[in-house]
Design a protein around this motif. Structure first.
Motif, PDB file in Angstrom:
ATOM      1  N   ASP A  47      -3.476   1.847 -15.590  1.00  0.00           N
ATOM      2  CA  ASP A  47      -3.622   2.576 -16.840  1.00  0.00           C
ATOM      3  C   ASP A  47      -4.984   3.258 -16.933  1.00  0.00           C
ATOM      4  O   ASP A  47      -5.125   4.274 -17.627  1.00  0.00           O
ATOM      5  CB  ASP A  47      -3.430   1.623 -18.024  1.00  0.00           C
ATOM      6  CG  ASP A  47      -3.074   2.354 -19.307  1.00  0.00           C
ATOM      7  OD1 ASP A  47      -2.174   3.219 -19.272  1.00  0.00           O
ATOM      8  OD2 ASP A  47      -3.696   2.063 -20.347  1.00  0.00           O
ATOM      9  N   ALA A  48      -5.980   2.703 -16.233  1.00  0.00           N
ATOM     10  CA  ALA A  48      -7.319   3.302 -16.207  1.00  0.00           C
ATOM     11  C   ALA A  48      -7.462   4.338 -15.095  1.00  0.00           C
ATOM     12  O   ALA A  48      -8.555   4.886 -14.909  1.00  0.00           O
ATOM     13  CB  ALA A  48      -8.371   2.210 -16.050  1.00  0.00           C
ATOM     14  N   GLY A  49      -6.394   4.605 -14.350  1.00  0.00           N
ATOM     15  CA  GLY A  49      -6.427   5.643 -13.338  1.00  0.00           C
ATOM     16  C   GLY A  49      -6.837   5.203 -11.955  1.00  0.00           C
ATOM     17  O   GLY A  49      -7.105   6.046 -11.086  1.00  0.00           O
ATOM     18  N   TRP A  50      -6.866   3.888 -11.703  1.00  0.00           N
ATOM     19  CA  TRP A  50      -7.208   3.382 -10.377  1.00  0.00           C
ATOM     20  C   TRP A  50      -5.957   3.284  -9.508  1.00  0.00           C
ATOM     21  O   TRP A  50      -4.831   3.214 -10.009  1.00  0.00           O
ATOM     22  CB  TRP A  50      -7.884   2.017 -10.484  1.00  0.00           C
ATOM     23  CG  TRP A  50      -9.215   2.076 -11.178  1.00  0.00           C
ATOM     24  CD1 TRP A  50      -9.440   1.988 -12.526  1.00  0.00           C
ATOM     25  CD2 TRP A  50     -10.497   2.256 -10.575  1.00  0.00           C
ATOM     26  NE1 TRP A  50     -10.779   2.107 -12.788  1.00  0.00           N
ATOM     27  CE2 TRP A  50     -11.455   2.264 -11.614  1.00  0.00           C
ATOM     28  CE3 TRP A  50     -10.928   2.404  -9.267  1.00  0.00           C
ATOM     29  CZ2 TRP A  50     -12.821   2.423 -11.379  1.00  0.00           C
ATOM     30  CZ3 TRP A  50     -12.289   2.551  -9.020  1.00  0.00           C
ATOM     31  CH2 TRP A  50     -13.215   2.567 -10.068  1.00  0.00           C
ATOM     32  N   THR A  51      -6.168   3.236  -8.201  1.00  0.00           N
ATOM     33  CA  THR A  51      -5.071   3.165  -7.235  1.00  0.00           C
ATOM     34  C   THR A  51      -4.981   1.759  -6.645  1.00  0.00           C
ATOM     35  O   THR A  51      -6.003   1.104  -6.423  1.00  0.00           O
ATOM     36  CB  THR A  51      -5.302   4.179  -6.091  1.00  0.00           C
ATOM     37  OG1 THR A  51      -5.308   5.495  -6.635  1.00  0.00           O
ATOM     38  CG2 THR A  51      -4.208   4.078  -5.027  1.00  0.00           C
ATOM     39  N   ILE A  52      -3.741   1.320  -6.398  1.00  0.00           N
ATOM     40  CA  ILE A  52      -3.487   0.047  -5.724  1.00  0.00           C
ATOM     41  C   ILE A  52      -2.780   0.367  -4.411  1.00  0.00           C
ATOM     42  O   ILE A  52      -1.768   1.078  -4.404  1.00  0.00           O
ATOM     43  CB  ILE A  52      -2.603  -0.874  -6.582  1.00  0.00           C
ATOM     44  CG1 ILE A  52      -3.207  -1.072  -7.972  1.00  0.00           C
ATOM     45  CG2 ILE A  52      -2.395  -2.226  -5.886  1.00  0.00           C
ATOM     46  CD1 ILE A  52      -2.293  -1.803  -8.939  1.00  0.00           C
ATOM     47  N   ARG A  53      -3.267  -0.168  -3.319  1.00  0.00           N
ATOM     48  CA  ARG A  53      -2.668   0.061  -2.008  1.00  0.00           C
ATOM     49  C   ARG A  53      -2.250  -1.255  -1.365  1.00  0.00           C
ATOM     50  O   ARG A  53      -2.994  -2.250  -1.418  1.00  0.00           O
ATOM     51  CB  ARG A  53      -3.645   0.776  -1.071  1.00  0.00           C
ATOM     52  CG  ARG A  53      -3.942   2.216  -1.444  1.00  0.00           C
ATOM     53  CD  ARG A  53      -4.564   2.961  -0.275  1.00  0.00           C
ATOM     54  NE  ARG A  53      -3.660   3.057   0.860  1.00  0.00           N
ATOM     55  CZ  ARG A  53      -2.710   3.977   0.982  1.00  0.00           C
ATOM     56  NH1 ARG A  53      -2.543   4.880   0.042  1.00  0.00           N
ATOM     57  NH2 ARG A  53      -1.923   3.999   2.037  1.00  0.00           N
ATOM     58  N   TYR A  54      -1.079  -1.251  -0.774  1.00  0.00           N
ATOM     59  CA  TYR A  54      -0.619  -2.349   0.078  1.00  0.00           C
ATOM     60  C   TYR A  54      -0.896  -1.944   1.513  1.00  0.00           C
ATOM     61  O   TYR A  54      -0.410  -0.912   1.985  1.00  0.00           O
ATOM     62  CB  TYR A  54       0.871  -2.593  -0.155  1.00  0.00           C
ATOM     63  CG  TYR A  54       1.530  -3.540   0.822  1.00  0.00           C
ATOM     64  CD1 TYR A  54       1.036  -4.832   1.013  1.00  0.00           C
ATOM     65  CD2 TYR A  54       2.662  -3.143   1.535  1.00  0.00           C
ATOM     66  CE1 TYR A  54       1.658  -5.703   1.902  1.00  0.00           C
ATOM     67  CE2 TYR A  54       3.290  -4.014   2.415  1.00  0.00           C
ATOM     68  CZ  TYR A  54       2.784  -5.288   2.595  1.00  0.00           C
ATOM     69  OH  TYR A  54       3.398  -6.150   3.475  1.00  0.00           O
ATOM     70  N   GLU A  55      -1.711  -2.739   2.205  1.00  0.00           N
ATOM     71  CA  GLU A  55      -2.114  -2.438   3.582  1.00  0.00           C
ATOM     72  C   GLU A  55      -1.619  -3.566   4.498  1.00  0.00           C
ATOM     73  O   GLU A  55      -2.285  -4.595   4.651  1.00  0.00           O
ATOM     74  CB  GLU A  55      -3.637  -2.298   3.679  1.00  0.00           C
ATOM     75  CG  GLU A  55      -4.180  -1.048   3.009  1.00  0.00           C
ATOM     76  CD  GLU A  55      -3.785   0.221   3.740  1.00  0.00           C
ATOM     77  OE1 GLU A  55      -3.485   0.144   4.967  1.00  0.00           O
ATOM     78  OE2 GLU A  55      -3.780   1.294   3.109  1.00  0.00           O
ATOM     79  N   PRO A  56      -0.440  -3.404   5.107  1.00  0.00           N
ATOM     80  CA  PRO A  56       0.145  -4.488   5.899  1.00  0.00           C
ATOM     81  C   PRO A  56      -0.642  -4.842   7.149  1.00  0.00           C
ATOM     82  O   PRO A  56      -0.441  -5.917   7.723  1.00  0.00           O
ATOM     83  CB  PRO A  56       1.539  -3.956   6.249  1.00  0.00           C
ATOM     84  CG  PRO A  56       1.439  -2.482   6.116  1.00  0.00           C
ATOM     85  CD  PRO A  56       0.453  -2.228   5.026  1.00  0.00           C
ATOM     86  N   GLU A  57      -1.543  -3.964   7.595  1.00  0.00           N
ATOM     87  CA  GLU A  57      -2.359  -4.285   8.767  1.00  0.00           C
ATOM     88  C   GLU A  57      -3.451  -5.298   8.433  1.00  0.00           C
ATOM     89  O   GLU A  57      -4.031  -5.908   9.336  1.00  0.00           O
ATOM     90  CB  GLU A  57      -2.987  -3.015   9.342  1.00  0.00           C
ATOM     91  CG  GLU A  57      -1.978  -1.977   9.833  1.00  0.00           C
ATOM     92  CD  GLU A  57      -1.169  -2.485  11.019  1.00  0.00           C
ATOM     93  OE1 GLU A  57      -1.673  -3.362  11.757  1.00  0.00           O
ATOM     94  OE2 GLU A  57      -0.029  -2.018  11.204  1.00  0.00           O
ATOM     95  N   LEU A  58      -3.727  -5.472   7.161  1.00  0.00           N
ATOM     96  CA  LEU A  58      -4.678  -6.501   6.717  1.00  0.00           C
ATOM     97  C   LEU A  58      -3.886  -7.774   6.457  1.00  0.00           C
ATOM     98  O   LEU A  58      -3.166  -7.877   5.470  1.00  0.00           O
ATOM     99  CB  LEU A  58      -5.396  -6.046   5.445  1.00  0.00           C
ATOM    100  CG  LEU A  58      -6.215  -4.767   5.539  1.00  0.00           C
ATOM    101  CD1 LEU A  58      -6.782  -4.398   4.169  1.00  0.00           C
ATOM    102  CD2 LEU A  58      -7.332  -4.901   6.561  1.00  0.00           C
ATOM    103  N   VAL A  59      -4.007  -8.737   7.345  1.00  0.00           N
ATOM    104  CA  VAL A  59      -3.140  -9.914   7.303  1.00  0.00           C
ATOM    105  C   VAL A  59      -3.928 -11.160   6.910  1.00  0.00           C
ATOM    106  O   VAL A  59      -5.004 -11.436   7.450  1.00  0.00           O
ATOM    107  CB  VAL A  59      -2.469 -10.156   8.670  1.00  0.00           C
ATOM    108  CG1 VAL A  59      -1.606 -11.414   8.631  1.00  0.00           C
ATOM    109  CG2 VAL A  59      -1.619  -8.945   9.064  1.00  0.00           C
TER     110      VAL A  59
END
Length: 282
Positions: free
Chosen positions: A176-188
């Motif tokens: 809601d504040a305009g930030w991005t969330i990323r799922y990075e499957p290479e980070l285990v």
């Protein structure tokens, strides 16, 4: 890292895997959540709490301790029974944040010792390929990175939640504040395969916190849609009669107890979440 003192061997293995990172952590904090801490490696800061504050409260203590040092720009939370199996995890995280100043949250992939990722550990509705990364609307509690500027803007973890759905509460505020969330499957983060229902309070707190989540953040018209969807899903999925009783007990507890301030997300955030494949009705 939070610990309740029951996994000293696993905690030490995790700390060893952190020490082996090619890009060193500037600070390492371990919080004993209502439990004494084992002996910690040199340079690791320990904080012992007299009372178990839950996942949310314990993480907030760790966050404030890191903030007090004044030199931390990205915070990484790791489960005390997890393990970093690659030495470039922190390097990759640093590169991601350097490339995108509005990157708020990076979600790791959780996998067991065979490399298998459970369905519940993929932060998307479609989980056909756990190796497909990209933008998402929530993240995994076991292993993730958080922008400190984002936390300064959105606030920390919801203390009232104790555990379950605290990640979604933070994620919705970040979006809601305009930030991005990323799922990075290479980070285990390697983590034993478990069921959340192993915790005795799982059913009650899952339901209570879901109601609180809706009351805190959803536009009024979406609250009954969201909660109605989850009632149907829970009845269809739950095979335990005692679990269902606990769940509905928690649900009604959530409707009548204080849940913190109400700040509904904007409709543009609803549209963004829908475009990302997870409208806030499920």
């Amino acid at each position: 890292m939070l610990t309740m003192g029951t996994r000293p061997v696993e905690l030490r293995a995790l700390l060893d895997s952190v020490a082996k990172q090619r890009e060193a952590a500037s600070r390492i904090v371990v919080v004993g959540n209502g439990a004494p801490l084992p002996e910690l490696p040199e340079g690791v800061v320990g904080v012992e709490l007299e009372k178990n504050l839950g996942v949310s409260g314990g993480r907030n203590v760790a966050m404030e301790k890191l903030r007090s040092f004044g030199d931390v720009d990205v915070l990484v939370d790791l489960d005390d029974d997890g393990l970093l199996i690659e030495a470039d995890v922190f390097t990759r995280i640093a590169d991601l944040y350097e490339a995108d100043p509005r990157l708020g949250i990076v979600s790791f992939r959780i996998a067991d010792e065979t490399g298998f990722t459970q369905r519940r550990h993929v932060p998307r509705l479609r989980v056909d390929d756990p190796m497909r990364g990209g933008e998402v609307t929530t993240f995994l509690g076991g292993g993730h990175a958080l922008s400190m500027p984002m936390l300064d803007e959105t606030g920390g973890w919801p203390d009232e939640f104790f555990f379950t759905h605290e990640e979604t509460d933070l994620a919705w505020r970040a979006l809601d504040a305009g930030w991005t969330i990323r799922y990075e499957p290479e980070l285990v983060l390697q983590h034993p395969r478990t069921s959340p229902a192993r915790h005795a309070e799982f059913y009650r707190m899952t339901a209570r916190n879901r109601v609180w989540l809706a009351r805190r953040h959803l536009p009024a018209v979406l609250v009954p849609l969201y909660l109605g969807t989850w009632i149907l899903l829970t009845v269809a999925r739950t095979r335990s009669a005692s679990g269902l009783r606990a769940w509905f007990g928690g649900f009604f507890e959530g409707t009548r107890t204080a849940c913190g301030p109400r700040r509904p997300i904007r409709w543009r955030t609803v549209r963004r979440m829908t475009a990302l494949g997870r409208p806030p009705v499920i």
